[in-house]
Scaffold this motif. Structure first.
Motif, short mmCIF file in Angstrom:
data_model
loop_
_atom_site.label_atom_id
_atom_site.label_comp_id
_atom_site.label_asym_id
_atom_site.label_seq_id
_atom_site.Cartn_x
_atom_site.Cartn_y
_atom_site.Cartn_z
N GLN A 76 0.82 -1.20 0.00
CA GLN A 76 0.00 0.00 0.00
C GLN A 76 0.86 1.26 0.00
OE1 GLN A 76 -3.40 0.01 2.69
NE2 GLN A 76 -3.33 -2.22 2.81
N ALA A 77 2.01 1.19 0.66
CA ALA A 77 2.92 2.34 0.67
C ALA A 77 3.47 2.59 -0.74
CB ALA A 77 4.06 2.09 1.64
N LEU A 78 3.79 1.51 -1.44
CA LEU A 78 4.26 1.69 -2.83
C LEU A 78 3.19 2.34 -3.68
CD1 LEU A 78 6.07 -1.74 -3.45
CD2 LEU A 78 7.14 0.49 -3.08
N LEU A 79 1.97 1.85 -3.56
CA LEU A 79 0.88 2.42 -4.36
C LEU A 79 0.63 3.87 -4.00
CD1 LEU A 79 -1.63 -0.57 -4.30
CD2 LEU A 79 -0.19 0.16 -6.20
N HIS A 80 0.86 4.24 -2.76
CA HIS A 80 0.66 5.61 -2.32
C HIS A 80 1.75 6.54 -2.87
CE1 HIS A 80 -0.52 8.98 0.20
NE2 HIS A 80 0.74 9.08 0.61
N ASN A 81 2.95 6.00 -3.05
CA ASN A 81 4.10 6.85 -3.39
C ASN A 81 4.48 6.83 -4.87
OD1 ASN A 81 5.41 8.12 -0.88
ND2 ASN A 81 4.87 6.05 -0.21
N TRP A 82 4.04 5.82 -5.61
CA TRP A 82 4.37 5.81 -7.04
C TRP A 82 3.66 6.95 -7.76
CZ3 TRP A 82 3.86 -0.17 -7.33
CH2 TRP A 82 5.12 -0.76 -7.16
N ALA A 83 4.33 7.53 -8.75
CA ALA A 83 3.80 8.69 -9.48
C ALA A 83 2.59 8.30 -10.32
CB ALA A 83 4.87 9.30 -10.37
N ALA A 84 1.67 9.22 -10.44
CA ALA A 84 0.54 9.08 -11.37
C ALA A 84 0.64 10.21 -12.39
CB ALA A 84 -0.79 9.15 -10.62
N TRP A 85 0.25 9.88 -13.62
CA TRP A 85 0.42 10.82 -14.74
C TRP A 85 -0.94 11.23 -15.26
CZ3 TRP A 85 5.37 12.30 -15.42
CH2 TRP A 85 6.35 11.49 -14.81
N GLY A 86 -1.16 12.55 -15.32
CA GLY A 86 -2.48 13.04 -15.68
C GLY A 86 -2.69 13.30 -17.16
#
Length: 868
Positions: free
Chosen positions: A306-316
């Protein structure tokens, strides 16, 4: 008893009608394909307007059938059929005369005062009658996959140049005037939407959008046309496109963006499962994500996951930009206030983009994407609840659209073959049409809960869809059938059975192959250019005269659209179809005025397509558009042919011979003036097309009045100094001057008129006119002082008079190389660097006039007086 006999007679007549063999242009599609095609029939062959169906491998398919044109006796001259052809269908025919069709679950439309609802089975489209949305929402299997589809446009105050202190921008959206069902069938439904672009204050850029729906298909074909009605000195379009909102319901890592490339697909998740650590220590999860499969909810992973999913970048945001025909780039950014970062470059993108999540999404395909640069496909707000998918027909990352004339002074006919006249080098009223396809996707149309199946990954499906749509498969009657029905007049099928015929076919093929190469090697592409050819070549510069007045863009000059269409008709070649289709779109839109004082007329060849002061009906005439209209039933082309039916009324204000033969020197009492050709023959083609499409006898009478009045002139088509009196109200031509004055104008029949005459003769036979026409063809070469070769006249006379000696003379003319005859030897040679920027093939003396003229004559002569 009489009624029974009549029914039996009609039944036997319909049963005896022959099957029409059909074939795909190019390779057959691997998936089910919605198509609409036109089919010609002999006079009296189809007495009823709605009879016929497509048969695939012996199985009747649900088919819409309707008339496009009628013979004078009321029978169908051209009919249109709409059908969805199943994947893998091999043998395809059209059968006229039977009404025993399967009962499809027909596409339906429901109308209210505020909206339209179109249902094709899996797809429901909600279309408002007013407002800014051309589509309110698309529902696939009950799930909204796209909404608030609308047109967008941005203008800037002036082109950027060094020293400009500030640029002002204005943003426009579509404003709907009307939306209605234009045609409703059991298979095909067409919705027409008309409107303008507005920023809340100004309304301009009128548009027409047609949406095509086919029963059982979830795809929507969109034909977008707009007309420029701005000021070329102040209205600079920064961007122009179509935008949809796409709901995003899933986790960021279950959202996907994809762009098709030439040989594959670039695709990523909005949040790629890629970083220093591996999610759940399971590399298969990233592979599943790339394939488009659903990844479990965050709660199913441990605290580290869950920490990885919280910290990985998202691209808009994501953008594929095609600024020219030679390269595209794909970039992305996290937020609007962050920079774009580069990810991929390539050559020519096919124009397909997708955004969605594993519950569904929307793909969009722009036809002729790289050919019509500068274009781009852009996804924004992908990390929010609603992504934006925009197909930019003119990309915002390109320089603003600049429609001003290429120079501030005229360069005259002697210096540059340029006929520039004050106030006439204007783009006001020109138009542009683009074709897009909307491809909704949803979970219920697949075999599991992911967007794409385990057997077909996201990239597989995107690539196959993009390839299929970019090929744009067309189904048509075979060349032999079209030839035997005299579709578009008299022309020959390829025949190399003798050395002489083989020689003709070789040169015909060489010309076509040369222009196929020239289009690519000289980059005849671009939003306002694609489809046109250049006029003349400059061997010293190893370049077409793109910057020299009337030697630049061809603009239909000696019948280049007809050359390409007859070449396609006789061969069925897919590459020629693409050339002819693109030229028809271009010439009918960009080279013609659709609004304003010159509406219904077209512009002669020039550096700027609309730059020449000669505005004439020969450029806008229906003759150029009939081919594609009758082969595809394209409604936009139907509009354009309707628009020119009364183009002769412009003769009251714009005299085509006002400079060459001014009225003060050649006076007449008639309200207007014209030439028999190319003017009257162009108008006659317009009237014939309107008459056969609508059966409005007004236009038949105008043709007959013209034929009769020309036949009664003292010397028929030779009468007068090159201009005659004309009454646009009655269609009567006259000559009031010295009856002994004659002329032999070489332009009379080489700009579409000769081919139109063949159809006129079959459609409305007239003995007096036939005699006048034959007299002109028989005696032109005896009376002319102009060396310009018009061999088709001699060939027609040889055919009708069965004169073998005249036929041989015609063929000798065809093989005579002479500058005066405008015919040059064809010999292509390869030019390498450093002489040229990139290697190219050139034939130094070749001109588009020569190739079009010679080819059209040879195609006709191979049929009527073949050289054995």
């Amino acid at each position: 008893m009489k009624q029974t006999v009549l029914l039996l007679t009609l039944f036997c007549t319909l049963r005896s009608l022959a099957q029409v063999p059909l074939h795909w242009i190019g390779s057959a599609p691997a998936e089910a394909q919605p198509v609409t095609l036109g089919i010609p029939f002999d006079k009296g062959e189809i007495p009823l307007s709605r009879v016929g169906h497509i048969v695939a491998d012996g199985q009747q398919l649900p088919t819409d059938f309707w008339p496009l044109a009628y013979w004078p006796d009321g029978s169908v001259k051209w009919g249109a059929a709409a059908v969805v052809v199943p994947a893998g269908a091999q043998s395809l025919t059209f059968e006229a005369g039977s009404s025993s069709l399967p009962s499809p679950s027909s596409s339906s439309s429901l109308s209210s005062q505020s909206s339209l609802l179109i249902s094709t089975g899996p797809l429901k489209a909600y279309i408002p009658r007013k407002g800014e949305s051309i589509i309110d929402r698309l529902e696939l299997d009950g799930t909204v996959v796209a909404q608030h589809g609308h047109l967008v446009c941005t203008t800037q105050s002036e082109p950027y140049q060094e020293g400009v202190a500030a640029l002002r921008f204005a943003d426009y959206k579509s404003l709907i005037d009307t939306a209605y069902v234009e045609r409703q069938g059991e298979v095909r439904t067409v919705v027409r939407i008309d409107g303008r672009h507005t920023d809340g204050r100004r309304q301009w850029l009128p548009f027409t959008v047609r949406l095509y729906f086919y029963q059982g298909s979830s795809e929507v074909r969109m034909v977008h046309s707009f007309t420029f009605d701005g000021d070329q000195h102040h209205d600079f379009i920064r961007s122009l496109g179509v935008r949809f909102e796409v709901p995003m319901r899933e986790q960021l890592y279950n959202r996907h963006v994809a762009f098709a490339t030439e040989t594959g697909v670039w695709a990523e998740s909005v949040q790629p499962l890629s970083g220093r650590r591996i999610l759940d220590n399971n590399p298969q999860l990233e592979l599943n994500q790339v394939a488009g499969l659903r990844i479990a909810e965050p709660s199913t992973f441990d605290e580290k996951g869950q920490a990885l999913l919280h910290n990985w970048a998202a691209w808009g945001s994501y953008r594929l930009s095609q600024p020219n025909d030679q390269g595209f780039s794909i970039t992305k950014r996290a937020h609007p206030n962050n920079p774009w970062i580069g990810t991929q470059t390539g050559h020519r993108a096919p124009g397909f983009a997708f955004v969605g999540d594993v519950d569904g999404g929307l793909g969009i395909q722009v036809k002729d994407f790289w050919q019509s640069y500068p274009a781009s496909l852009q996804v924004d707000c992908a990390a929010t609840d609603c992504a934006l998918l925009t197909a930019y027909l003119w990309s915002p990352d390109a320089p603003a659209m600049d429609l001003r004339h290429y120079d501030n002074v005229a360069h005259d006919l002697i210096a540059s073959y340029e006929d520039v006249q004050e106030g006439m080098s204007t783009p006001y009223g020109i138009a542009r049409t683009s074709t897009l396809t909307l491809v909704p996707w949803g979970t219920k149309s697949n075999s599991d809960s992911s967007l794409f199946t385990l057997h077909s990954s996201l990239k597989d499906v995107i690539f196959r869809t993009a390839q299929r749509l970019s090929r744009d498969a067309h189904l048509l009657p075979t060349p032999q059938y079209l030839h035997d029905r005299h579709a578009f007049g008299i022309w020959s099928l390829p025949d190399s059975s003798t050395p002489n015929r083989q020689k003709v076919e070789k040169l015909l093929s060489n010309y076509l192959d040369y222009y196929l190469k020239a289009q690519d090697q000289h980059h005849w592409y671009g939003f306002w250019n694609y489809g046109d050819f250049m006029h003349a070549y400059d061997p010293a510069r190893h370049e077409w005269k793109y910057d020299v007045g009337g030697f630049a863009w061809d603009n239909t000059e000696l019948g280049s659209p007809s050359w390409l269409w007859y070449s396609f008709l006789r061969t069925g070649r897919a590459d020629l179809w693409r050339l002819a289709e693109a030229m028809t779109r271009h010439c009918s839109e960009v080279d013609v005025y659709h609004l304003g004082d010159m509406q219904g007329l077209g512009s002669r060849h020039n550096v700027s397509h609309w730059g020449c002061g000669a505005k004439e009906a020969r450029i806008s005439q229906a003759a150029w558009n009939r081919f594609m209209y009758y082969l595809t039933a394209d409604e936009r082309l139907g509009d354009l042919m309707t628009d020119v039916r009364d183009a002769d009324q412009k003769l009251y204000t714009i005299d085509p011979m006002r400079l060459a033969l001014p009225r003060e020197k050649y006076p007449c009492t008639a309200p207007a003036r014209l030439r028999v050709g190319p003017d009257w023959l162009a108008y006659a083609g317009n009237w014939m097309t309107e008459y056969e499409r609508t059966r409005d006898a007004k236009y038949k009478k105008k043709i007959e009045a013209g034929m009769k009045s020309i036949a009664h002139l003292p010397h028929g088509m030779f009468s007068g100094p090159g201009v005659l009196g004309f009454d646009p109200a009655t269609g009567i031509l006259s000559w009031e001057g010295n009856p002994s004055v004659t002329h032999t104008e070489h332009l009379v029949v080489i700009m579409g008129g000769f081919e139109i005459q063949h159809e006129l003769d079959e459609m409305l036979p007239n003995k007096a006119w036939r005699k006048t026409w034959l007299d002109y063809c028989s005696n032109y070469h005896k009376q002319t002082k102009n060396a310009f070769r018009v061999t088709r006249l001699k060939a027609y006379a040889a055919w009708k008079l069965k004169d073998k000696e005249l036929a041989q003379e015609a063929w000798r003319d065809m093989w005579t190389h002479s500058q005066k005859l405008q015919h040059y030897p064809f010999a292509s040679r390869r030019i390498e660097g450093p002489e040229v920027p990139e290697p190219l093939d050139e034939s130094p003396q070749t001109t588009t006039n020569d190739c079009a003229l010679w080819s059209l004559e040879a195609i006709f002569m191979q049929e009527v007086i073949p050289e054995d």
